[in-house]
Design a protein around this motif. Structure first.
Motif: not given
Length: 211
Positions: A183-211
């Protein structure tokens, strides 16, 4: 004056199970109060409008108003009984191939006042009202964070992780927190998209079992 969809309305109620006369009257009174409150808030600002003014505008007593809305903030956010079920459905019923963070991002963009207004002046003004009023932002966030545990459980079920895995709890919490931070960003929608990009990256990296 059209009211942005913030919760249950008499229109939505009429499409479900038939109500008796008393229930219809209560629903109509609740809607009249909510509509009067929103009109005054949009015209003058949330902090500038008192409870008695809202009651007078809706032609009800303050006692009746508080029976329907126990706190002033609730006049803006009509808490949906199916809010949690829709949130969980976003995870459980997501399209094949869509990640959990992507499903939660789509849900946030379409339900957390981040969708494009497409020329809807009333919706744009409502979004601005919430964004500039700390009490409303805080109340809205509390409404969503109460679903953290249920969302974490659904994430665990869908990902095959343990129910108490901290990854699931963290994703649930930050997915529900991201829209408020935006909400504090000039473009809240874009801020949400970028925040979820970060969550996606972290989730993909950590939720997969180690090979």
């Amino acid at each position: 004056m059209p009211r942005p969809t913030t919760g249950t309305t008499t229109d939505s109620i009429s499409t479900s199970a038939p109500m008796g006369r008393r229930e219809r009257k209560k629903a109509a009174t609740r809607q009249a109060i909510a509509d009067a409150a929103l009109r005054l808030f949009l015209e003058r600002g949330y902090d500038e409008v008192g409870i008695r003014e809202i009651a007078d505008a809706a032609d009800v007593s303050t006692t009746t108003l508080f029976k329907h809305f126990p706190v002033k903030e609730a006049l803006v956010f009509d808490e949906e009984s199916d809010q949690e079920s829709r949130l969980l459905a976003a995870v459980r019923e997501r399209p094949e191939g869509q990640s959990i963070p992507a499903a939660l991002r789509e849900h946030a963009l379409t339900t957390r006042r981040m969708a494009a207004t497409d020329g809807d002046t009333t919706l744009a003004v409502f979004t601005e009202l919430v964004a500039r009023t700390p009490a409303l932002r805080d109340y809205a966030q509390k409404m969503w964070l109460r679903h953290t545990t249920a969302l974490a459980r659904a994430i665990a079920e869908e990902s095959g992780l343990a129910a108490d895995d901290p990854l699931c709890t963290a994703l649930a919490h930050f997915a529900l927190e991201a829209p408020r931070a935006a909400y504090s960003h000039a473009d809240p929608r874009e801020a949400v998209i970028r925040a979820f990009d970060l969550l996606e990256y972290g989730w993909n990296a950590l939720s997969r079992p180690a090979l």
